[in-house]
Design a protein around this motif. Sequence first.
Motif, PDB file in Angstrom:
ATOM      1  N   UNK A 169      -6.979 -10.598  -2.104  1.00 43.39           N
ATOM      2  CA  UNK A 169      -7.442  -9.626  -3.142  1.00 43.39           C
ATOM      3  C   UNK A 169      -7.850  -8.350  -2.383  1.00 43.39           C
ATOM      4  N   UNK A 170      -8.984  -8.449  -1.351  1.00 39.99           N
ATOM      5  CA  UNK A 170      -9.909  -7.640  -0.619  1.00 39.99           C
ATOM      6  C   UNK A 170      -8.796  -6.872   0.297  1.00 39.99           C
ATOM      7  N   UNK A 171      -7.928  -7.785   1.096  1.00 38.09           N
ATOM      8  CA  UNK A 171      -7.102  -7.018   2.054  1.00 38.09           C
ATOM      9  C   UNK A 171      -6.032  -6.046   1.232  1.00 38.09           C
ATOM     10  N   UNK A 172      -5.583  -6.386   0.158  1.00 38.85           N
ATOM     11  CA  UNK A 172      -4.601  -5.622  -0.686  1.00 38.85           C
ATOM     12  C   UNK A 172      -5.304  -4.197  -0.987  1.00 38.85           C
ATOM     13  N   UNK A 173      -6.424  -4.354  -1.561  1.00 36.49           N
ATOM     14  CA  UNK A 173      -7.276  -3.234  -2.132  1.00 36.49           C
ATOM     15  C   UNK A 173      -7.559  -2.339  -0.954  1.00 36.49           C
ATOM     16  N   UNK A 174      -8.267  -2.981   0.075  1.00 39.46           N
ATOM     17  CA  UNK A 174      -8.628  -2.170   1.159  1.00 39.46           C
ATOM     18  C   UNK A 174      -7.726  -1.472   2.075  1.00 39.46           C
ATOM     19  N   UNK A 175      -6.638  -2.297   2.238  1.00 44.89           N
ATOM     20  CA  UNK A 175      -5.845  -1.768   3.118  1.00 44.89           C
ATOM     21  C   UNK A 175      -4.790  -0.700   2.447  1.00 44.89           C
ATOM     22  N   UNK A 176      -4.344  -0.878   1.110  1.00 47.07           N
ATOM     23  CA  UNK A 176      -3.642   0.128   0.343  1.00 47.07           C
ATOM     24  C   UNK A 176      -4.625   1.165   0.066  1.00 47.07           C
ATOM     25  N   UNK A 177      -5.873   1.024   0.020  1.00 45.71           N
ATOM     26  CA  UNK A 177      -7.003   2.287  -0.254  1.00 45.71           C
ATOM     27  C   UNK A 177      -6.774   3.107   0.979  1.00 45.71           C
ATOM     28  N   UNK A 178      -6.909   2.591   2.142  1.00 47.58           N
ATOM     29  CA  UNK A 178      -6.964   3.408   3.465  1.00 47.58           C
ATOM     30  C   UNK A 178      -5.783   4.169   3.542  1.00 47.58           C
ATOM     31  N   UNK A 179      -4.671   3.499   3.509  1.00 43.85           N
ATOM     32  CA  UNK A 179      -3.450   3.957   3.676  1.00 43.85           C
ATOM     33  C   UNK A 179      -3.107   5.207   2.756  1.00 43.85           C
ATOM     34  N   UNK A 180      -3.491   4.904   1.522  1.00 41.77           N
ATOM     35  CA  UNK A 180      -3.276   6.280   0.263  1.00 41.77           C
ATOM     36  C   UNK A 180      -4.256   7.286   0.913  1.00 41.77           C
ATOM     37  N   UNK A 181      -5.250   7.217   1.179  1.00 41.49           N
ATOM     38  CA  UNK A 181      -6.176   8.101   1.664  1.00 41.49           C
ATOM     39  C   UNK A 181      -5.630   9.003   2.883  1.00 41.49           C
ATOM     40  N   UNK A 182      -4.918   8.267   3.818  1.00 44.73           N
ATOM     41  CA  UNK A 182      -4.378   8.626   4.817  1.00 44.73           C
ATOM     42  C   UNK A 182      -3.088   9.471   4.602  1.00 44.73           C
ATOM     43  N   UNK A 183      -2.643   9.218   3.547  1.00 36.83           N
ATOM     44  CA  UNK A 183      -1.192   9.523   3.191  1.00 36.83           C
ATOM     45  C   UNK A 183      -1.309  11.183   2.298  1.00 36.83           C
TER      46      UNK A 183
END
Length: 479
Positions: free
Chosen positions: A165-179
């Motif tokens: 759960x946490x890796x999905x939220x954190x990784x997708x959040x970081x990727x979204x911010x960078x995109x």
Amino acid sequence: MTDAARAPRGSFLRRAGHEFLEFFRELTQRSPARFAILIFLSLILVFTGLFSLPIAAADGRVTPFADAFFTAVSTVCVTGLATVDMATHWSPFGHVLVFLGVQIGAVGVLTLASILGLVISRRLGLRTKLLAAGDSNPLRAHGGPVNEGQTVQLGQIGSLLATVALSTLVIEGIVAVMLFPGLLVAGVPWYTALWEAPFYAAMAFTNTGFTPNAGGLVPFQHDYFFLTVLMAGVFLGSIGFPVIYTLRRHLWHVRKWSLHAKLTIITTVALFLAGGVVFLILEYDNLLTLGTQDAFDTTFQAFFLSAMTRSGGFAILDIGELNQSSLLVACMLMFVGGGSASTAGGIKVTTLAVIALAVWSEAKGRLANQVFGRRIPSDVLRVALSVVAWGSTIVALSTIIITQITKADLGDVLFDVISAFGTVGLSTGLTAELPDPAVYVMAITIIMGRVGTVTLAAAVAASTRSQLYSLPVERPIVG
């Protein structure tokens, strides 16, 4: 209605609800693999119904059943193939369904079933832990011997579910911010970028490859930061949650990494580098793909293609214009796929690694299959060979059936079938033109590829029987 009349009805509803929960508890205990597949198929049917609603289509009409069903399968199985234009056919509500579907499907069949079992049972009992552990080590679902030290131990399953759960939220959040800045630079309005950034992030981490805009990645084909972030998201999604769990605990202590984590990362990086070099050699003079670009563009696009054929599904080049030799290499990479218990498909990189190590050990004359100071037991090799055999059979049968239905070019059919089995999402253009019977065959191929051949085998097996005797040994001639 009198109180006396309400009482029997209330008792009936409570009794029915209790029997329903007991049915699911019994099903999870009797056959976790069958329970997992049942949950997955139920999700596909639910999303099929939702995609069929007029509100899900941009034109406000009912989407034909074949297209709605295939979209549901491709979404829940995080594949990325489509029979309709995903960017223009669906309404905002339809795009939200796609976003939610890939998030639900990305966690894996057995992990998803275990979470549902946790909701039903309200605790992580042994059966629920075994169910969740089946994603980190398919041998548990298969019923074979299990070496807990190789993946995630049963006592760590609660932490693994939290990691999912946490890796999905954190990784997708970081990727979204960078995109997000890349979308603004490309001319996307900020309010649209607020939606497209997390959408792209989800499609990258889940290895699905759908794009929210009609032009796909064409506006970003020279934005190397944007494309690199996408590749990073695809890589993190493809290595698998058990590996992420290991890295979270022992990132800078390589000696403490499990053998599974080491094999997954080494094989993934090796395939990425080898694929990029091979595509560079095969496509550098193809004027329809890389032949007209400068050296840096050609090199970058070759390695981007290598990353996406592993299961990412994003495409800048026209796949149908690749040389036949490149299509064959892409088929090989797609068939292997990503890591076990990941958002990627295929036979998995650890399966390839175990078989390659066995071949090397045989060539060296070793009695045991060993690497990094660890011995890999023979039952793991048997399962690896079974996975390859099941996968090859599924691909062969689907290719034969779809070729017979469509009379299309064998190379195009084989490419799209392997892309479906490996839940990759790349296509030569064939999938969008398939007739309804071939669409259903392709959908079944996707489901088999996503569910996993080991889980599928465990589900169709009637029971596990113990053999209390040993037969005489006789060696057939092999080779």
